[in-house]
Motif scaffolding. Structure first.
Motif, PDB file in Angstrom:
ATOM      1  N   UNK A  67       0.775  -1.143   0.110  1.00 19.92           N
ATOM      2  CA  UNK A  67      -0.237  -0.098  -0.021  1.00 19.92           C
ATOM      3  C   UNK A  67       0.772   1.361  -0.022  1.00 19.92           C
ATOM      4  N   UNK A  68       2.181   1.167   0.505  1.00 22.75           N
ATOM      5  CA  UNK A  68       2.960   2.339   0.516  1.00 22.75           C
ATOM      6  C   UNK A  68       3.483   2.597  -0.811  1.00 22.75           C
ATOM      7  N   UNK A  69       3.621   1.569  -1.579  1.00 22.59           N
ATOM      8  CA  UNK A  69       4.084   1.790  -3.076  1.00 22.59           C
ATOM      9  C   UNK A  69       3.041   1.978  -4.004  1.00 22.59           C
ATOM     10  N   UNK A  70       1.839   1.409  -3.810  1.00 24.00           N
ATOM     11  CA  UNK A  70       0.675   1.625  -4.754  1.00 24.00           C
ATOM     12  C   UNK A  70      -0.193   2.647  -4.465  1.00 24.00           C
ATOM     13  N   UNK A  71      -0.110   3.146  -3.072  1.00 24.14           N
ATOM     14  CA  UNK A  71      -0.963   4.206  -2.585  1.00 24.14           C
ATOM     15  C   UNK A  71      -2.499   3.798  -2.377  1.00 24.14           C
ATOM     16  N   UNK A  72      -2.764   2.553  -2.274  1.00 25.22           N
ATOM     17  CA  UNK A  72      -4.137   1.926  -2.168  1.00 25.22           C
ATOM     18  C   UNK A  72      -3.654   0.438  -1.840  1.00 25.22           C
ATOM     19  N   UNK A  73      -4.767  -0.237  -1.222  1.00 23.45           N
ATOM     20  CA  UNK A  73      -4.672  -1.763  -1.400  1.00 23.45           C
ATOM     21  C   UNK A  73      -4.078  -2.302  -2.625  1.00 23.45           C
ATOM     22  N   UNK A  74      -3.354  -3.238  -2.820  1.00 23.54           N
ATOM     23  CA  UNK A  74      -2.930  -4.067  -3.702  1.00 23.54           C
ATOM     24  C   UNK A  74      -4.175  -4.599  -4.530  1.00 23.54           C
ATOM     25  N   UNK A  75      -4.747  -5.114  -3.891  1.00 29.02           N
ATOM     26  CA  UNK A  75      -5.858  -5.794  -4.572  1.00 29.02           C
ATOM     27  C   UNK A  75      -6.754  -4.678  -5.433  1.00 29.02           C
ATOM     28  N   UNK A  76      -6.980  -3.684  -4.746  1.00 32.77           N
ATOM     29  CA  UNK A  76      -7.757  -2.696  -5.407  1.00 32.77           C
ATOM     30  C   UNK A  76      -6.950  -1.972  -6.739  1.00 32.77           C
ATOM     31  N   UNK A  77      -5.740  -1.813  -6.610  1.00 31.96           N
ATOM     32  CA  UNK A  77      -4.894  -1.372  -7.586  1.00 31.96           C
ATOM     33  C   UNK A  77      -4.962  -2.376  -8.838  1.00 31.96           C
ATOM     34  N   UNK A  78      -4.862  -3.792  -8.589  1.00 31.36           N
ATOM     35  CA  UNK A  78      -4.935  -5.058  -9.222  1.00 31.36           C
ATOM     36  C   UNK A  78      -6.237  -4.676 -10.340  1.00 31.36           C
ATOM     37  N   UNK A  79      -7.236  -4.677  -9.302  1.00 32.06           N
ATOM     38  CA  UNK A  79      -8.783  -4.571 -10.170  1.00 32.06           C
ATOM     39  C   UNK A  79      -8.930  -3.393 -10.807  1.00 32.06           C
ATOM     40  N   UNK A  80      -8.209  -2.376 -10.692  1.00 36.19           N
ATOM     41  CA  UNK A  80      -8.435  -1.264 -11.326  1.00 36.19           C
ATOM     42  C   UNK A  80      -7.710  -0.842 -12.537  1.00 36.19           C
TER      43      UNK A  80
END
Length: 100
Positions: A67-80
C-alpha cells in the motif's frame, strides 16, 4: 559533491518518494513491462521496503508495504489497473529474467 550521511539519506528518501509518485501516476505501465525493461517492478519496491523494515526492526506487513508503494490496497490497484499479460510479455519476461 560531498554530502554528509543525513543529507544523502534525505535526498535518497526524496528520490524514492518521487519514484513512487511517478509509478502511481503511470498506471498504464504494467508491472510486467517494468520487469521486462528494468528488471524490477512495483512489487519489487514494496518487497525491498518490507525487507528493510524487517532488517531494522520496524513492524511492517506485506500488505502495508504494498500500500505504501501503490497508494492503495494492492488488490484494489490490481482490479483497477492490471491487465492480463500478453503471450509476448510473458515470453519476454521468461527470456530476460527467468520469471518474477
Amino acid at each position: 559533491m560531498t554530502t554528509d550521511d543525513k543529507t544523502r539519506t534525505e535526498l535518497e528518501a526524496a528520490v524514492f518518494r518521487r519514484l513512487v509518485e511517478h509509478l502511481r501516476s503511470r498506471t498504464d505501465v504494467q508491472n510486467i513491462d517494468l520487469m521486462n525493461l528494468a528488471g524490477f517492478c512495483r512489487n519489487c519496491l514494496s518487497n525491498w521496503l518490507k525487507e528493510e523494515a524487517d532488517a531494522n526492526g520496524v513492524a511492517m506487513t506485506k500488505d502495508a508495504s504494498r500500500e505504501a508503494v501503490y497508494g492503495m490496497p494492492y488488490e484494489t490497484w490490481k482490479a483497477a489497473h492490471q491487465g492480463a499479460a500478453t503471450p509476448e510479455q510473458l515470453a519476454a519476461m521468461k527470456k530476460s529474467s527467468g520469471g518474477h
